[in-house]
Design an enzyme around this catalytic site. Structure first.
Site, short mmCIF file in Angstrom:
data_model
loop_
_atom_site.label_atom_id
_atom_site.label_comp_id
_atom_site.label_asym_id
_atom_site.label_seq_id
_atom_site.Cartn_x
_atom_site.Cartn_y
_atom_site.Cartn_z
N SER A 7 -40.46 8.71 10.57
CA SER A 7 -40.01 10.15 10.67
C SER A 7 -40.60 10.62 9.48
O SER A 7 -40.33 10.46 8.31
CB SER A 7 -38.60 9.95 10.55
OG SER A 7 -38.02 11.34 10.32
N HIS A 32 -42.40 10.61 14.73
CA HIS A 32 -40.95 11.12 15.09
C HIS A 32 -41.01 12.38 14.17
O HIS A 32 -40.92 12.21 13.01
CB HIS A 32 -40.05 10.07 14.65
CG HIS A 32 -38.56 10.45 14.94
ND1 HIS A 32 -38.11 10.25 16.42
CD2 HIS A 32 -37.61 10.87 14.38
CE1 HIS A 32 -37.14 10.94 16.57
NE2 HIS A 32 -36.65 11.13 15.24
N ASP A 34 -38.51 15.53 13.27
CA ASP A 34 -36.84 15.99 13.32
C ASP A 34 -36.67 17.61 13.10
O ASP A 34 -36.93 18.07 12.41
CB ASP A 34 -36.29 15.05 12.32
CG ASP A 34 -36.18 13.73 12.56
OD1 ASP A 34 -35.50 13.33 13.65
OD2 ASP A 34 -36.76 13.11 11.85
N MET A 36 -34.14 20.53 13.03
CA MET A 36 -32.79 20.79 12.75
C MET A 36 -32.68 22.21 12.56
O MET A 36 -33.44 22.84 11.92
CB MET A 36 -32.52 20.10 11.18
CG MET A 36 -32.44 18.58 11.43
SD MET A 36 -32.01 17.77 9.95
CE MET A 36 -32.54 16.09 10.20
N HIS A 65 -37.68 15.15 17.92
CA HIS A 65 -36.25 15.12 18.26
C HIS A 65 -35.32 16.43 17.90
O HIS A 65 -35.49 16.80 16.64
CB HIS A 65 -35.73 13.87 16.98
CG HIS A 65 -34.25 13.54 17.19
ND1 HIS A 65 -33.78 12.75 16.02
CD2 HIS A 65 -33.20 14.12 17.78
CE1 HIS A 65 -32.51 12.82 16.32
NE2 HIS A 65 -31.94 13.68 17.32
N MET A 67 -32.54 18.56 17.03
CA MET A 67 -31.10 18.42 16.80
C MET A 67 -30.76 19.99 16.86
O MET A 67 -30.45 20.57 15.48
CB MET A 67 -30.95 17.76 15.31
CG MET A 67 -31.20 16.42 15.60
SD MET A 67 -31.30 15.49 14.11
CE MET A 67 -33.17 15.61 13.93
N MET A 136 -28.44 7.27 18.28
CA MET A 136 -28.34 7.51 16.83
C MET A 136 -27.44 6.66 16.25
O MET A 136 -26.30 6.28 16.21
CB MET A 136 -27.56 8.99 16.65
CG MET A 136 -28.53 10.32 17.00
SD MET A 136 -30.23 10.14 16.25
CE MET A 136 -29.69 10.23 14.22
N ASP A 174 -32.33 5.40 15.96
CA ASP A 174 -32.61 6.43 14.74
C ASP A 174 -31.62 6.59 13.67
O ASP A 174 -30.49 6.99 13.95
CB ASP A 174 -33.01 7.71 15.35
CG ASP A 174 -33.55 8.87 14.31
OD1 ASP A 174 -33.56 8.52 13.29
OD2 ASP A 174 -33.59 9.77 14.94
C1 DX5 Z 1 -31.53 12.13 11.16
C2 DX5 Z 1 -32.85 12.14 11.84
C3 DX5 Z 1 -33.72 10.79 11.48
C4 DX5 Z 1 -34.02 10.47 10.07
C5 DX5 Z 1 -34.10 9.10 9.88
O1 DX5 Z 1 -30.74 13.12 11.50
O2 DX5 Z 1 -32.80 12.10 13.11
O3 DX5 Z 1 -34.97 10.72 12.42
O4 DX5 Z 1 -35.19 11.01 9.54
O5 DX5 Z 1 -34.36 8.79 8.39
P1 DX5 Z 1 -33.97 7.45 7.96
O6 DX5 Z 1 -34.74 6.48 8.39
O7 DX5 Z 1 -34.13 7.82 6.40
O8 DX5 Z 1 -32.38 7.21 8.15
ZN ZN Z 2 -34.62 11.61 14.24
#
Ligand code: DX5
Ligand code: ZN
Length: 216
Positions: A7, A32, A34, A36, A65, A67, A136, A174
């Site tokens: 990620s 990956h 993310d 948000m 991903h 969010m 998650m 994740d």
């Molecule tokens: C959290 C994300 C993850 C995050 C994971 O909301 O979806 O993908 O980057 O990070 P670590 O591996 O540090 O928990």
């Molecule tokens: Zn993620």
């Protein structure tokens, strides 16, 4: 062996290009990414333009991903940015079936993510349509959180459903994944391991990826 999906959220954003080179030179098969929105989750990360820059560096699978609320507004933007797969959250999608069809019609793989408190059985009527189930193992919104142990039961449950019904989706986990807990999530059924902090905050990120990759 699991697929490793580093990620980029945990990378140094001033040197994102170096992080991309690292992943590209590593045995990790997926990126990956993310996204948000500050609404579905209490944090804002990056959007299609950064995703496009990252995807432009690679032929690897770009696992985006989302969010975010109202993901339907951005499906074409992420397709044009080079996403291979869009994963939306069950909790953000009252019209989940429509969202999944839209993503697939746009030519991408489609995944559904479940927050830690959302039961696996709620996916019953969508499992035949999706390419990835993302469990998650932290509350979404931030990297660097601790793995929630109860997630192992959810992985076992979705893994059993997959075997019983001959489904072909990937089981992805994740949040808080590291060298200490990777074997237990794989044993519980995880096939794709997302890893942010345990890769990019490690003293030796390449070795961290290789270490995760080598766990049976
Ligand atoms: C959290 C994300 C993850 C995050 C994971 O909301 O979806 O993908 O980057 O990070 P670590 O591996 O540090 O928990
Ligand atoms: Zn993620």
């Amino acid at each position: 062996m699991a697929i490793i999906a580093p990620s980029l959220l945990a990378a140094d954003f001033l040197h994102l290009g170096d992080a991309c080179i690292l992943v590209n030179e590593s045995p990790a098969e997926w990126f990956h990414l993310d996204v948000m929105d500050g609404r579905f989750v209490p944090n804002i990360s990056y959007g299609p333009s950064i995703v496009q820059s990252i995807c432009s560096t690679t032929d690897k699978f770009c696992d985006v991903h989302l969010m975010i609320e109202e993901p339907e507004k951005y499906v074409d933007d992420f397709k044009n940015a080079g996403a291979s797969q869009l994963t939306v959250h069950y909790e953000a999608c009252p019209h989940l079936h429509r969202n999944i069809q839209q993503i697939k019609n746009a030519g991408m793989k489609a995944g559904v993510a479940l927050n830690p408190h959302t039961p696996v059985h709620l996916l019953h009527d969508i499992l035949q349509d999706i390419d990835t189930v993302l469990i998650m193992s932290v509350n979404p919104g931030f990297g660097g959180q601790s793995f929630i142990h109860h997630t192992l039961e959810k992985l076992r449950e979705i893994s059993a459903l997959k075997k019983e019904n001959g489904y072909t989706f990937f089981i992805e986990v994740d949040g808080g994944i590291d060298l200490k807990n990777a074997a237990s999530v794989i044993e519980a059924g995880a096939e794709v391991l997302v890893a942010g902090s345990s890769v990019f905050k490690a003293a030796a990120p390449m070795e961290a990826i290789i270490g995760l990759q080598n766990i049976k």
